[in-house]
Design an enzyme around this catalytic site. Sequence first.
Site, PDB file in Angstrom:
ATOM      1  N   ARG A 206      -2.633  -2.098  -3.365  1.00  0.00           N
ATOM      2  CA  ARG A 206      -3.846  -1.313  -3.131  1.00  0.00           C
ATOM      3  C   ARG A 206      -3.777  -0.097  -4.048  1.00  0.00           C
ATOM      4  O   ARG A 206      -2.811   0.671  -3.998  1.00  0.00           O
ATOM      5  CB  ARG A 206      -3.897  -0.864  -1.679  1.00  0.00           C
ATOM      6  CG  ARG A 206      -5.134  -0.086  -1.380  1.00  0.00           C
ATOM      7  CD  ARG A 206      -5.215   0.290   0.063  1.00  0.00           C
ATOM      8  NE  ARG A 206      -6.471   0.944   0.322  1.00  0.00           N
ATOM      9  CZ  ARG A 206      -6.868   1.288   1.530  1.00  0.00           C
ATOM     10  NH1 ARG A 206      -6.125   1.005   2.572  1.00  0.00           N
ATOM     11  NH2 ARG A 206      -8.015   1.893   1.702  1.00  0.00           N
TER      12      ARG A 206
ATOM     13  N   HIS B  65     -12.755   2.958   0.252  1.00  0.00           N
ATOM     14  CA  HIS B  65     -12.698   1.926   1.302  1.00  0.00           C
ATOM     15  C   HIS B  65     -13.304   0.605   0.818  1.00  0.00           C
ATOM     16  O   HIS B  65     -13.773  -0.209   1.612  1.00  0.00           O
ATOM     17  CB  HIS B  65     -13.451   2.348   2.597  1.00  0.00           C
ATOM     18  CG  HIS B  65     -12.774   3.445   3.354  1.00  0.00           C
ATOM     19  ND1 HIS B  65     -13.452   4.502   3.904  1.00  0.00           N
ATOM     20  CD2 HIS B  65     -11.468   3.647   3.653  1.00  0.00           C
ATOM     21  CE1 HIS B  65     -12.602   5.314   4.504  1.00  0.00           C
ATOM     22  NE2 HIS B  65     -11.384   4.814   4.364  1.00  0.00           N
TER      23      HIS B  65
ATOM     24  N   MET C 185      -8.594   9.883  17.724  1.00  0.00           N
ATOM     25  CA  MET C 185      -9.743   9.709  18.606  1.00  0.00           C
ATOM     26  C   MET C 185      -9.325   9.354  20.032  1.00  0.00           C
ATOM     27  O   MET C 185      -9.936   9.822  20.995  1.00  0.00           O
ATOM     28  CB  MET C 185     -10.674   8.639  18.026  1.00  0.00           C
ATOM     29  CG  MET C 185     -11.952   8.434  18.790  1.00  0.00           C
ATOM     30  SD  MET C 185     -12.948   9.945  18.970  1.00  0.00           S
ATOM     31  CE  MET C 185     -13.795  10.015  17.396  1.00  0.00           C
ATOM     32  N   ARG C 186      -8.262   8.534  20.164  1.00  0.00           N
ATOM     33  CA  ARG C 186      -7.831   8.178  21.524  1.00  0.00           C
ATOM     34  C   ARG C 186      -7.464   9.422  22.325  1.00  0.00           C
ATOM     35  O   ARG C 186      -7.836   9.551  23.487  1.00  0.00           O
ATOM     36  CB  ARG C 186      -6.613   7.247  21.471  1.00  0.00           C
ATOM     37  CG  ARG C 186      -6.975   5.787  21.512  1.00  0.00           C
ATOM     38  CD  ARG C 186      -5.785   4.944  21.238  1.00  0.00           C
ATOM     39  NE  ARG C 186      -5.215   5.278  19.934  1.00  0.00           N
ATOM     40  CZ  ARG C 186      -4.422   4.491  19.239  1.00  0.00           C
ATOM     41  NH1 ARG C 186      -4.069   3.336  19.723  1.00  0.00           N
ATOM     42  NH2 ARG C 186      -3.954   4.857  18.068  1.00  0.00           N
TER      43      ARG C 186
ATOM     44  N   ASN D 219      -8.849   6.702  10.452  1.00  0.00           N
ATOM     45  CA  ASN D 219      -8.415   8.059  10.110  1.00  0.00           C
ATOM     46  C   ASN D 219      -9.223   8.577   8.932  1.00  0.00           C
ATOM     47  O   ASN D 219      -9.603   9.734   8.879  1.00  0.00           O
ATOM     48  CB  ASN D 219      -6.925   8.081   9.780  1.00  0.00           C
ATOM     49  CG  ASN D 219      -6.098   8.048  11.040  1.00  0.00           C
ATOM     50  OD1 ASN D 219      -6.397   8.739  12.016  1.00  0.00           O
ATOM     51  ND2 ASN D 219      -5.058   7.227  11.047  1.00  0.00           N
TER      52      ASN D 219
ATOM     53  N   ASN E 252       0.881  -1.168   0.000  1.00  0.00           N
ATOM     54  CA  ASN E 252       0.000   0.000   0.000  1.00  0.00           C
ATOM     55  C   ASN E 252       0.917   1.216   0.000  1.00  0.00           C
ATOM     56  O   ASN E 252       1.451   1.602   1.040  1.00  0.00           O
ATOM     57  CB  ASN E 252      -0.884  -0.054   1.254  1.00  0.00           C
ATOM     58  CG  ASN E 252      -1.858   1.110   1.330  1.00  0.00           C
ATOM     59  OD1 ASN E 252      -1.848   1.998   0.479  1.00  0.00           O
ATOM     60  ND2 ASN E 252      -2.677   1.099   2.362  1.00  0.00           N
TER      61      ASN E 252
ATOM     62  N   GLU F  81      -7.870  -5.216   5.178  1.00  0.00           N
ATOM     63  CA  GLU F  81      -7.722  -4.900   3.750  1.00  0.00           C
ATOM     64  C   GLU F  81      -6.570  -5.684   3.128  1.00  0.00           C
ATOM     65  O   GLU F  81      -6.640  -6.085   1.972  1.00  0.00           O
ATOM     66  CB  GLU F  81      -7.509  -3.385   3.582  1.00  0.00           C
ATOM     67  CG  GLU F  81      -8.788  -2.610   3.833  1.00  0.00           C
ATOM     68  CD  GLU F  81      -8.559  -1.223   4.409  1.00  0.00           C
ATOM     69  OE1 GLU F  81      -7.851  -1.112   5.433  1.00  0.00           O
ATOM     70  OE2 GLU F  81      -9.080  -0.261   3.851  1.00  0.00           O
TER      71      GLU F  81
ATOM     72  N   LYS G  11       3.198   0.575   3.186  1.00  0.00           N
ATOM     73  CA  LYS G  11       2.816  -0.482   4.129  1.00  0.00           C
ATOM     74  C   LYS G  11       2.859  -1.802   3.383  1.00  0.00           C
ATOM     75  O   LYS G  11       2.511  -1.853   2.199  1.00  0.00           O
ATOM     76  CB  LYS G  11       1.399  -0.242   4.661  1.00  0.00           C
ATOM     77  CG  LYS G  11       1.288   1.028   5.478  1.00  0.00           C
ATOM     78  CD  LYS G  11      -0.134   1.217   5.978  1.00  0.00           C
ATOM     79  CE  LYS G  11      -0.233   2.552   6.689  1.00  0.00           C
ATOM     80  NZ  LYS G  11      -1.569   3.105   6.709  1.00  0.00           N
TER      81      LYS G  11
ATOM     82  N   ARG H  82      -9.814  15.316   7.470  1.00  0.00           N
ATOM     83  CA  ARG H  82     -10.611  15.720   6.293  1.00  0.00           C
ATOM     84  C   ARG H  82     -11.990  16.192   6.741  1.00  0.00           C
ATOM     85  O   ARG H  82     -12.550  15.665   7.702  1.00  0.00           O
ATOM     86  CB  ARG H  82     -10.757  14.528   5.331  1.00  0.00           C
ATOM     87  CG  ARG H  82      -9.472  14.192   4.608  1.00  0.00           C
ATOM     88  CD  ARG H  82      -9.619  12.952   3.755  1.00  0.00           C
ATOM     89  NE  ARG H  82      -8.780  11.877   4.231  1.00  0.00           N
ATOM     90  CZ  ARG H  82      -8.964  10.588   3.948  1.00  0.00           C
ATOM     91  NH1 ARG H  82      -9.982  10.216   3.191  1.00  0.00           N
ATOM     92  NH2 ARG H  82      -8.146   9.678   4.417  1.00  0.00           N
TER      93      ARG H  82
ATOM     94  N   GLY I 232     -10.251   1.506  12.935  1.00  0.00           N
ATOM     95  CA  GLY I 232      -9.640   1.734  14.252  1.00  0.00           C
ATOM     96  C   GLY I 232     -10.609   2.265  15.299  1.00  0.00           C
ATOM     97  O   GLY I 232     -10.617   1.804  16.446  1.00  0.00           O
TER      98      GLY I 232
HETATM   99  P1  ADP Z   1      -6.355   4.260   9.062  1.00  0.00           P
HETATM  100  O1  ADP Z   1      -7.543   4.869   8.381  1.00  0.00           O
HETATM  101  O2  ADP Z   1      -5.130   5.140   9.015  1.00  0.00           O
HETATM  102  O3  ADP Z   1      -6.102   2.811   8.715  1.00  0.00           O
HETATM  103  P2  ADP Z   1      -7.168   3.188  11.623  1.00  0.00           P
HETATM  104  O4  ADP Z   1      -8.248   2.329  11.077  1.00  0.00           O
HETATM  105  O5  ADP Z   1      -5.967   2.562  12.196  1.00  0.00           O
HETATM  106  O6  ADP Z   1      -6.747   4.324  10.615  1.00  0.00           O
HETATM  107  O7  ADP Z   1      -7.851   4.105  12.768  1.00  0.00           O
HETATM  108  C1  ADP Z   1      -7.150   5.084  13.450  1.00  0.00           C
HETATM  109  C2  ADP Z   1      -8.116   5.752  14.443  1.00  0.00           C
HETATM  110  O8  ADP Z   1      -8.569   4.740  15.367  1.00  0.00           O
HETATM  111  C3  ADP Z   1      -7.450   6.855  15.269  1.00  0.00           C
HETATM  112  O9  ADP Z   1      -8.334   7.962  15.402  1.00  0.00           O
HETATM  113  C4  ADP Z   1      -7.274   6.182  16.616  1.00  0.00           C
HETATM  114  O10 ADP Z   1      -7.285   7.094  17.670  1.00  0.00           O
HETATM  115  C5  ADP Z   1      -8.507   5.307  16.667  1.00  0.00           C
HETATM  116  N1  ADP Z   1      -8.366   4.275  17.701  1.00  0.00           N
HETATM  117  C6  ADP Z   1      -7.509   3.235  17.722  1.00  0.00           C
HETATM  118  N2  ADP Z   1      -7.619   2.556  18.899  1.00  0.00           N
HETATM  119  C7  ADP Z   1      -8.570   3.217  19.631  1.00  0.00           C
HETATM  120  C8  ADP Z   1      -9.149   3.026  20.921  1.00  0.00           C
HETATM  121  N3  ADP Z   1      -8.773   2.021  21.720  1.00  0.00           N
HETATM  122  N4  ADP Z   1     -10.118   3.879  21.315  1.00  0.00           N
HETATM  123  C9  ADP Z   1     -10.519   4.908  20.530  1.00  0.00           C
HETATM  124  N5  ADP Z   1     -10.011   5.135  19.300  1.00  0.00           N
HETATM  125  C10 ADP Z   1      -9.064   4.313  18.855  1.00  0.00           C
END
Ligand code: ADP
Length: 414
Positions: free
Chosen positions: A93, A181, A284-285, A211, A9, A379, A16, A241, A328
């Site tokens: 990808r 997606h 988000m975390r 993200n 990717n 994916e 990746k 975004r 995520g």
């Molecule tokens: P990408 O689109 O880059 O593949 P991911 O699917 O890895 O992204 O998602 C990343 C998002 O998931 C970030 O906002 C991250 O904070 C959130 N995230 C991951 N683990 C947690 C968690 N335990 N609680 C809340 N949000 C989380």
Amino acid sequence: MSDVLLTLNAGSSSVKFAVFLVCEPQMEMVASGQIEGLGATAHFKLHPRRGQSGDTSVAAGHPLTDHTAAVGAILSWLEQEHGDARVAAVGHRVVHGGVELLQPAIVDAEILAVLRRLVPLAPLHQPHNISGILAATAAFPDALQVACFDTAFHRSHPFTADAFALPRRYYDEGVRRYGFHGLSYEFISERLRALFPQVAAGRVIVAHLGNGASLCGMHDGKSIDSTMGFTALDGLPMGTRCGQLDPGVVLYLISQRGMDANSVSDLLYKESGLKGLSGISQDMRQLEADGSQASLDAIAYFVARIRREIGGLAASLGGVDAIVFTGGIGENSRRVRAAVLSELSWIGADLDRHANDAGAQVISTPKSKVVALVMKTDEERMIAQHTAEAARVSGAFATSHIASSPGNLMASPV
Ligand code: ADP
């Protein structure tokens, strides 16, 4: 010598990858990692495997300035760690397959020309995907190169979900609602069919919340509508975004604020969404841990837009039988899932708070008319599955022992 598949990717500043060992009819992911920050400060790290903790850095031996150097570093690492492996195929990808590429495609000169022709539709992503293909072709000249598209899953949309109300000539030249997606949604669609066949046959809304974030409305496993449109900017707000935006805002930025295309693009792609609303973070975390009013507002906006779009997709589907959370945030944030579902009783969703807090797969109560599920997306495995199918058809595997069955791949261990 064993056959392996590589998935790649290639993004603007990262590559990746994942390595799958092929042992027909199964395949197992044996390693994954990424090269981040392509340029002077790039670093190569391997993701932890089961039983390990933390990422492991890999010394590249030379500067990782571009995709060619990055893929070369993956090749050197493979030779060192899996010297007896033969890369039979590389699955890529690719963000855009346009209106013509509805299935994964083995890359030849003709397909490469189509991918190049589609660059104007995804100028921020497609050139990097093409660089990844060229780099992998140079590094693995005997391997089959397979392009897997994020748009392909959505090509089943009816005209009304595919068009904008612009003069028809724009639709004809490709200004359409492509949706993205797609590899994640296809994986979830197949997983649902394997694990919850009755649910899969119905009207399902899948929320891919990472993200990047979008929703997909599926009927009988096929996409019929999506929140993402011509680009990956539309629909839900995302990490950086903006999501859905009145196009009048863009006209205002250009005519009144004197912004040019690049600065508007930077604003909408990199400075908006959760990051722009909170002024704190795109993550988000961090927002959940922060607790300031600005973070609470950003999360509330994110949740409100998800609920609003679920309402819209339910209308497109003529009702909804299941809602699936993935990505995520979807997989990990109980708070976001609870906030979305607790206001959806009108649609027939009844959240099981205990199951949601416990991280269960089914998070709706038995009496809920809408089944709510949490499913992990993959994916890379979807790309690997498509690539394996192409490799079988072309006879690219040297070590195929048993008759293949594509369905078995989904059940194989990761
Ligand atoms: P990408 O689109 O880059 O593949 P991911 O699917 O890895 O992204 O998602 C990343 C998002 O998931 C970030 O906002 C991250 O904070 C959130 N995230 C991951 N683990 C947690 C968690 N335990 N609680 C809340 N949000 C989380």
